[in-house]
Design a protein around this motif. Sequence first.
Motif, mmCIF file in Angstrom:
data_model
loop_
_atom_site.group_PDB
_atom_site.id
_atom_site.type_symbol
_atom_site.label_atom_id
_atom_site.label_comp_id
_atom_site.label_asym_id
_atom_site.label_seq_id
_atom_site.Cartn_x
_atom_site.Cartn_y
_atom_site.Cartn_z
ATOM 1 N N SER A 192 -32.477 -8.881 25.079
ATOM 2 C CA SER A 192 -31.563 -9.997 24.902
ATOM 3 C C SER A 192 -30.148 -9.628 25.327
ATOM 4 O O SER A 192 -29.428 -10.428 25.909
ATOM 5 N N ILE B 293 -29.105 -10.281 29.143
ATOM 6 C CA ILE B 293 -28.736 -11.603 29.605
ATOM 7 C C ILE B 293 -27.422 -12.037 28.988
ATOM 8 O O ILE B 293 -26.635 -12.732 29.612
ATOM 9 N N ARG B 294 -27.178 -11.619 27.785
ATOM 10 C CA ARG B 294 -25.968 -12.094 27.113
ATOM 11 C C ARG B 294 -24.701 -11.577 27.783
ATOM 12 O O ARG B 294 -23.612 -12.059 27.527
ATOM 13 N N ASP C 263 -30.443 -18.249 23.445
ATOM 14 C CA ASP C 263 -31.369 -17.602 22.515
ATOM 15 C C ASP C 263 -32.764 -18.214 22.619
ATOM 16 O O ASP C 263 -33.770 -17.503 22.562
ATOM 17 N N TYR D 211 -34.003 -19.622 25.281
ATOM 18 C CA TYR D 211 -34.545 -19.152 26.558
ATOM 19 C C TYR D 211 -35.154 -17.759 26.403
ATOM 20 O O TYR D 211 -36.252 -17.480 26.887
ATOM 21 N N LEU D 212 -34.435 -16.863 25.727
ATOM 22 C CA LEU D 212 -34.924 -15.501 25.536
ATOM 23 C C LEU D 212 -36.212 -15.486 24.724
ATOM 24 O O LEU D 212 -37.138 -14.718 24.996
ATOM 25 N N THR D 213 -36.280 -16.350 23.711
ATOM 26 C CA THR D 213 -37.488 -16.428 22.881
ATOM 27 C C THR D 213 -38.682 -16.888 23.702
ATOM 28 O O THR D 213 -39.780 -16.327 23.598
ATOM 29 N N ARG E 203 -39.010 -16.750 26.980
ATOM 30 C CA ARG E 203 -39.317 -15.725 27.983
ATOM 31 C C ARG E 203 -40.166 -14.617 27.368
ATOM 32 O O ARG E 203 -41.144 -14.155 27.964
ATOM 33 N N ARG E 204 -39.782 -14.192 26.185
ATOM 34 C CA ARG E 204 -40.546 -13.139 25.493
ATOM 35 C C ARG E 204 -41.947 -13.624 25.138
ATOM 36 O O ARG E 204 -42.917 -12.863 25.224
#
Length: 393
Positions: free
Chosen positions: A16, A19-20, A31, A33-35, A37-38
Motif C-alpha cells: 500500500s 501507491i500512496r 484504499d 483500490y488497494l483492497t 487489487r490485493r
Amino acid sequence: MCQRQRYTHTTPSLKSSSIREHGSAMDPILDKYLTIRRACLYEYCAEPTVDDAYQFSKQGFAACRLRQLNSDADAGSDIPLRLEYALRCLSGWDTNTGGKMCPERALFYLRPIINPTQNSGAAIDDCSSTTPPDRPHPDLRLQAHSIAAYAYVKKYYATANEFQMIAYEALCLPRDGVQVDPLDPLDNIICAINRANWLARMQFITPAVLMAGFAFKALAKRLGVDYEQFKHFRPLWRALEEREKELREADRQKKRPTGSSLPGLFVCAASTCPVKKPDMHHMVTPCYGSCPLDIKPSYCSDQCRTSDWPRHRAICCPRESTEIPPTVSLDGRTRDRLVSKMEIKGPVEQLERVLDTEGNRSDPRDGKVLWMLDVPSANDPRKSERYALKRYE
C-alpha cells in the motif's frame, strides 16, 4: 497457516505504501483500490514482501488518469493496461461517477482477455477449455478471471444506487454473449463461480475466488440446495473446504485459554474483555453457531459475544449463513431457477492443474482422471506443470 503451493507469478506484490507515494494516504478510494487489487491479483495465502513502487511508477499507472487508460486500452490489446483499467473501474478511482464502482465497464474491458476470439471470429471461453492455459501471459489471464469473478460478485451484492449504474452501463455497452441477463443476481453469482471454479482448477485461489464460492454456498444453503450436487464445481468446493480447515486450525492455535484449560478460572474469549474470574461457568454465554466444540468460544456476556463476532465469524460457519442481497427472493421459484441454471445433463470433462502437494487423492468426489499431461511452465521453462483431464459423472 496456509500450506498451499502457490501459483508462480512474474508480477511482484504491491504494498500500500508504494501507491500512496503517488496520492493521498487518506484517500478512501485509493484504499478501496488497494483492497480490490490485493483481492484479485494475488493468492489469499500470499505474503506481500516485495515493494514494487519502482515498477508501478515506471509503468505510469499511478499518475495515469482513467481516460488515458481507456484510450490506451482501446488502442491495442495490452493486457496489463486492461487489468489496470478494470481495477480502476471497480474501485471508482478517477471516474466521473462520484467514486461509484463500474463493474459492467470493468467486465467489458476484460472481455478480450477472458473470452478471446478464434480465427473464425467465434468467441471462446477459458472456463470451458480442455487445454492448458498456454496462450501469452497465462498469469495475467488468471488475474483477469479473478477480477471478473470479483466484478460479478459485486454486481450480485449491488445496492440500489450501484444497481442504477449497472443498469445504465448494461444498456450502453455491448453484450458479451456469456451472461444471459447482466441485471439478474442469479446470473451474476453463477458467472462469478464459473470464473472462480476455473481459477480453482488452475490452482490460483485468490480472495475473490473464495468470496464468490462462499457467497454461492450461502445462497444455496438458504434455498435448501445441496451445492455438492454440482459435481463439476468440485475444485471450487474443495478450495472452500481447505480454507475453512485453515481458519479453524488457525483459531485453535491462537485460542485464548478458557475454564477447561485453567481449572476453576474462566477467561472471556473476547480479546478486549479483561474478565478473568473463578466460578463463572454458570454464567457463561457460548457461541451458538456450528463451529467445532474444541474451538467454540465462551463469553462473559452477550455484549462480548457480539463484539467478538467479526473475528469469530470466518471460523464459525453459523447456522444463519452470510447475508443474501435484498434483490434475491428466498422462495421456491428462485430455488428452481438456480438448480435449472446450474444443472448440466451428462458427464462433464474438464482440465485441472495438479499440485505436487496433493498426493494421491482417493476421494470419489474429485472425478475420474482420464489422462495426465506434463507441460513446461509458462513462467519457467525449466519447470513443468502437471494437468489432468477429469470426468465428472
